[in-house]
Design an enzyme around this catalytic site. Structure first.
Site, PDB file in Angstrom:
ATOM      1  N   ILE A  70      -7.655  13.421  -8.336  1.00  0.00           N
ATOM      2  CA  ILE A  70      -6.964  12.365  -9.078  1.00  0.00           C
ATOM      3  C   ILE A  70      -7.284  11.005  -8.479  1.00  0.00           C
ATOM      4  CG2 ILE A  70      -4.720  11.441  -9.736  1.00  0.00           C
ATOM      5  CD1 ILE A  70      -3.613  14.257  -9.657  1.00  0.00           C
ATOM      6  N   GLY A  71      -7.188  10.907  -7.164  1.00  0.00           N
ATOM      7  CA  GLY A  71      -7.445   9.631  -6.505  1.00  0.00           C
ATOM      8  C   GLY A  71      -7.134   9.714  -5.028  1.00  0.00           C
ATOM      9  N   TYR A  72      -7.368   8.611  -4.333  1.00  0.00           N
ATOM     10  CA  TYR A  72      -7.106   8.582  -2.896  1.00  0.00           C
ATOM     11  C   TYR A  72      -6.798   7.161  -2.454  1.00  0.00           C
ATOM     12  CZ  TYR A  72     -11.965   6.943  -2.556  1.00  0.00           C
ATOM     13  OH  TYR A  72     -13.126   6.231  -2.716  1.00  0.00           O
ATOM     14  N   ALA A  74      -5.058   4.931   1.380  1.00  0.00           N
ATOM     15  CA  ALA A  74      -5.148   4.807   2.832  1.00  0.00           C
ATOM     16  C   ALA A  74      -4.556   6.005   3.560  1.00  0.00           C
ATOM     17  CB  ALA A  74      -4.434   3.532   3.280  1.00  0.00           C
ATOM     18  N   PHE A  75      -3.642   6.742   2.916  1.00  0.00           N
ATOM     19  CA  PHE A  75      -2.907   7.780   3.632  1.00  0.00           C
ATOM     20  C   PHE A  75      -3.102   9.186   3.081  1.00  0.00           C
ATOM     21  CE2 PHE A  75      -0.465   3.806   3.986  1.00  0.00           C
ATOM     22  CZ  PHE A  75      -0.513   3.638   5.362  1.00  0.00           C
ATOM     23  N   GLY A  76      -3.731   9.320   1.914  1.00  0.00           N
ATOM     24  CA  GLY A  76      -3.837  10.660   1.354  1.00  0.00           C
ATOM     25  C   GLY A  76      -4.848  10.788   0.237  1.00  0.00           C
ATOM     26  N   VAL A  77      -5.191  12.049  -0.063  1.00  0.00           N
ATOM     27  CA  VAL A  77      -6.076  12.409  -1.163  1.00  0.00           C
ATOM     28  C   VAL A  77      -5.278  13.307  -2.098  1.00  0.00           C
ATOM     29  CG1 VAL A  77      -8.283  13.440  -1.803  1.00  0.00           C
ATOM     30  CG2 VAL A  77      -8.022  12.368   0.443  1.00  0.00           C
ATOM     31  N   LYS A  93      -1.112  16.723  -2.594  1.00  0.00           N
ATOM     32  CA  LYS A  93      -1.493  15.582  -1.759  1.00  0.00           C
ATOM     33  C   LYS A  93      -1.846  16.057  -0.365  1.00  0.00           C
ATOM     34  CE  LYS A  93      -0.161  10.926  -0.329  1.00  0.00           C
ATOM     35  NZ  LYS A  93       0.798   9.818  -0.518  1.00  0.00           N
ATOM     36  N   ASP A 191       5.147  -1.583  -1.481  1.00  0.00           N
ATOM     37  CA  ASP A 191       3.792  -1.458  -2.035  1.00  0.00           C
ATOM     38  C   ASP A 191       3.848  -1.192  -3.537  1.00  0.00           C
ATOM     39  OD1 ASP A 191       1.040  -1.523  -1.983  1.00  0.00           O
ATOM     40  OD2 ASP A 191       0.802   0.579  -1.421  1.00  0.00           O
TER      41      ASP A 191
END
Length: 455
Positions: A70-72, A74-77, A93, A191
């Site tokens: 889906i996306g990534y 700074a802290f997770g994929v 995640k 954020d």
């Protein structure tokens, strides 16, 4: 990509029982493939019993949607996968850099705990957590399952999908509704941006990504980090080097998102924090020094050195035909230099512009109201609050060993609360790709705040 372990499956009597060793790790083999075409149809079924989960595990078919990235950040994929217990599509995640530092571990701990404890229709929730290894020394990564939403608000804004005034109002209402709950728990998101607002095709919206969230700092003499909020949505007090800030930074971000919904483009899009500040001055005019009282000395000198500029409020009306007088006035109350004068979330919810969004949401989208043969029955409390402050007292670990122990305890307690624990399916064709996927690199992240003391 995920499989279930039956070592703690519930019996019919509701108690747990140990299964024979050969049954403890049952792997679900899905014909996984990478797919980015279309949006799958997601099941809303709840967690089923161990017996029905076993049936689902043995009857997986080739027509099921495949796993895909889906996306990534700074802290997770994040990957879209299938929960083998229910065949429900969920988001997995992966947080690979949790223990790079105590600060990183604390942020991950905070995000996971918030996902597991907050229960609100406009806030993303954890569905489950993959069991960590029993030996803490082998514990290096965290895997968490959350609800899977279809798209994020950024993708909608940049698409050809028409956005009416009604869309803007119902999205804005849900953002404010979710934020009211967070702020009532003493939490600043820090954020907020369209990419962190997830949306389904029925326009249901949920706030996500609590990697930078934290509780309000009550001691105003304590310094708070400025390494927060993606630059385009960063409040002026952060750009000006304030060492302490409040919930008002979230309100500024909401104002930027609101303007982006109306105009289908980023309101303040600059290549650096200094240029970001210049764009704000171009719209709102040069601020009086008393409205930037929290700015550091270097930032105040920069503002004074700039040629004085008057506000150009009429520029808001050029965003789109959707910008009515009421919309512009609400925007200006959110986009105010002085955080003390900025509208609060509660005040925004009381604004007349929001009323139609509230009606649409509670007429057919929410779960707190319901329809009867005699008409719609509305709940007394349309925008609930948490009622008590989020407890961050267990985040005070100061060593990496402590961080692992605290995190391991949190994950174990949450994963054991579920009927059938999950584990990674190493036999999945996409497992190697998933295992090697990493978070965003430094050059892919937004610019850092201005180092005013070095100018």
């Amino acid at each position: 990509m995920i499989a279930m372990s039956r070592s703690t499956a519930k019996t019919n009597g509701g108690t747990t029982s140990k299964q024979p060793q050969q049954q403890q790790q049952q792997t679900l083999h899905h014909p996984y493939y990478t797919s980015n075409s279309g949006i799958p149809s997601y099941s809303s079924s709840s967690t089923s019993s161990s017996n029905s989960s076993a049936t689902l595990a043995s009857t997986a078919n080739e027509n099921e949607p495949g796993d895909f990235l889906i996306g990534y950040g700074a802290f997770g994929v994040i990957w879209a996968v299938t929960d083998p217990r229910t065949s429900r599509r969920v988001a997995l995640k992966k947080m690979p850099n949790v223990f790079q530092s105590v600060v990183a571990a604390r942020r991950a701990f905070r995000e996971i705990k918030m996902l597991c404890t907050f229960r609100h229709d406009n806030i993303l929730q954890a569905v489950d957590i993959l069991q960590p290894p029993s030996q803490i020394d082998l514990f290096n990564e965290v895997y968490i399952l959350t609800e899977l939403m279809q798209i994020d608000l950024h993708k909608i804004i940049v698409s050809q999908q028409p956005l009416s005034i009604d869309h803007c109002k119902v999205f804005l209402y849900q953002i404010l509704r979710g934020l009211k709950f967070l702020h009532s728990a003493g939490v600043i998101h820090r954020d907020l941006k369209p990419g962190n607002l997830l949306v389904n095709s029925d326009c249901l919206l949920k706030i996500c990504d609590f990697g930078l969230a934290r509780t309000e700092e009550l001691d105003k003499t304590k310094c708070m980090t400025q390494e927060v909020v993606t630059q385009y949505y960063r409040a002026p007090e952060l750009l000006l080097g304030a060492h302490h800030y409040s919930y008002a930074i979230d309100v500024w971000s909401v104002g930027c998102i609101f303007a982006e919904l109306l105009g289908r483009r980023i309101l303040f899009q600059a290549s650096s924090p200094l240029k970001q500040l210049d764009l704000i001055i171009n719209l709102l005019g040069s601020p009086p020094l008393d409205e930037i009282a929290t700015a550091c000395d270097g930032a105040k000198s920069y503002i004074v050195s700039k040629t004085w500029r008057a506000a150009k409020i009429n520029m808001l009306y050029s965003l789109s035909k959707n910008v009515t007088h009421d919309a512009a006035q609400l925007l200006l109350r959110m986009l105010t230099w002085d955080p003390r004068k900025r509208i609060t979330i509660q005040q925004a919810l009381e604004n007349n512009y929001i009323h139609e969004g509230r009606i649409r949401y509670h007429s057919c989208m929410c779960r707190c109201c319901f329809s009867t043969p005699t008409g719609r029955q509305y709940t007394v409390n349309l925008e609930p609050v948490r009622g008590f402050r989020y407890d961050d007292s267990d985040e005070n670990f100061c060593s990496m060993r402590q961080a692992k122990e605290y995190m391991h305890k949190l994950l174990t307690e949450f994963s054991q609360a579920n009927t059938v624990p999950l584990r990674l399916n190493h036999d999945s064709p996409l497992y190697k790709t998933f295992a090697t996927s990493q978070v965003a690199q430094a050059h892919e992240l937004p610019p850092s705040p201005v180092a005013w003391d070095k100018l």
